[in-house]
Design an enzyme around this catalytic site. Structure first.
Site, PDB file in Angstrom:
ATOM      1  N   CYS A   1       0.836  -1.201   0.000  1.00  0.00           N
ATOM      2  CA  CYS A   1       0.000   0.000   0.000  1.00  0.00           C
ATOM      3  C   CYS A   1       0.870   1.249   0.000  1.00  0.00           C
ATOM      4  O   CYS A   1       1.460   1.601   1.034  1.00  0.00           O
ATOM      5  CB  CYS A   1      -0.921  -0.001   1.220  1.00  0.00           C
TER       6      CYS A   1
ATOM      7  N   CYS B   1      -0.480   4.037   2.276  1.00  0.00           N
ATOM      8  CA  CYS B   1      -0.238   3.783   3.698  1.00  0.00           C
ATOM      9  C   CYS B   1       1.216   4.038   4.084  1.00  0.00           C
ATOM     10  O   CYS B   1       1.496   4.640   5.127  1.00  0.00           O
ATOM     11  CB  CYS B   1      -0.582   2.332   4.044  1.00  0.00           C
ATOM     12  N   ASP B   2       2.155   3.570   3.264  1.00  0.00           N
ATOM     13  CA  ASP B   2       3.559   3.501   3.681  1.00  0.00           C
ATOM     14  C   ASP B   2       4.520   4.361   2.883  1.00  0.00           C
ATOM     15  O   ASP B   2       5.704   4.451   3.229  1.00  0.00           O
ATOM     16  CB  ASP B   2       4.031   2.036   3.618  1.00  0.00           C
TER      17      ASP B   2
END
Length: 315
Positions: free
Chosen positions: A135, A138-139
């Site tokens: 992701c 997300c990261d």
């Protein structure tokens, strides 16, 4: 207890399921949540979360504990067991557990989550959360100014390579074919982005790491079988996502990709059965959206159960 009757059975203990549990208990529904593993879902395996509103930075496992403790505060019943199948009914639905226990319920919320497709190469699972991610939203922030490798050739891979190119110093885009499956406009943007280097006709052979995390990858050309190494700080893998839909009963409408189609209340094509989180067809998969789904489905389930009970009382 065999044949115990509940207002609501929640299948799955990730953010969507636990959020549903919180709202169900606040609505005074007789509720049980079934989770076969550790509550929290995929975020339990995530090193850091920095995009959940109101919490600037938190470890994935810690956030799971916050969800779980919040649900327990309302005395939500949580059973560690595996659901074998869900059997829809006219008078009530049945949730059959792996030990043979049958739970009767007026409503069911399906929250089994989903799974990113894995490459299955050495180092992939060992370095998940330590440089390997599925992701970029997300990261990606953790790799600001660093070098990353993106694997995939569809829209998600191209979109996230472009997203990472705005954050990272360099992005290697590895794809097993000589052309991408993603849309033409995304391809044009990728080709025009100087920070993206294409590595075509190639697959990852392994992911190397040290005590600090990912250090590089070995890439093999599928036509020549020659290999070479790329030094990198992170690997983002986008080769598909699979909703965990094995428990979705027959009669529930799903799209071609296997996601459950719902209305705005998260209700499926079978009355009293709801789908939330990564199982449900929607624009994006994020923790905050999964939690929102759980809220909506629990409120809708409470309304559904109340109507069912009122109808039964009039008979």
């Amino acid at each position: 207890m065999e044949n115990e009757m509940y207002d609501l059975v929640i299948v799955g203990g990730g953010p969507a399921g636990l959020s549903a549990g919180i709202y169900a208990m606040r609505a005074a529904l007789h509720t049980v949540l079934i989770e076969k593993g550790m509550p929290g879902g995929q975020i339990a395996l995530t090193k850091d979360v920095e995009n959940y509103p109101g919490i600037e930075e938190v470890g994935g496992f810690e956030l799971c504990e916050k969800f779980l403790n919040h649900a327990k505060r309302y005395d939500l019943e949580i059973r560690e067991n595996e659901v074998a199948r869900v059997e829809p009914g006219v008078d009530y639905h049945e949730v059959v557990l792996s030990d043979g226990t049958r739970l009767h319920a007026h409503s069911v919320i399906l929250a089994p989550g989903g799974s990113a497709r894995k490459l299955g190469v050495p180092g992939e699972m060992e370095q998940y959360g330590k440089g390997v991610s599925y992701c970029a939203t997300c990261d990606g922030f953790f790799f600001r100014g660093k070098i990353v490798v993106v694997v995939g050739g569809g829209d998600t891979a191209l979109e996230d390579a472009l997203y990472l190119s705005k954050i990272c110093a360099k992005v290697y885009l590895v794809h097993r074919r000589d052309e991408f499956r993603g849309s033409r406009i995304l391809q044009q943007r990728v080709f025009a982005e100087p920070r993206i280097t294409l590595v075509l006709d190639s697959v990852l052979d392994d992911i190397a790491a040290d005590d600090q995390g990912v250090t590089g990858v070995t890439v093999k050309n599928v036509k020549t079988e020659e290999t070479h190494k790329i030094a990198t700080d992170g690997v983002f893998i986008f080769v598909g996502f699979m909703p965990n839909n094995a428990l979705v009963p027959a009669g529930v409408k799903m799209n071609a990709a296997g996601y459950v189609v719902t209305d705005e209340k998260c209700e499926t094509s079978l009355p009293g059965i709801f789908a939330v989180g990564d199982l449900r067809q929607k624009y994006a998969n994020q923790i905050v959206l999964a939690a929102a789904d759980g809220c909506v489905a629990a409120l809708a389930a409470a309304h559904y159960v109340e109507a069912r009970k009122a109808q039964a009382a009039r008979k």
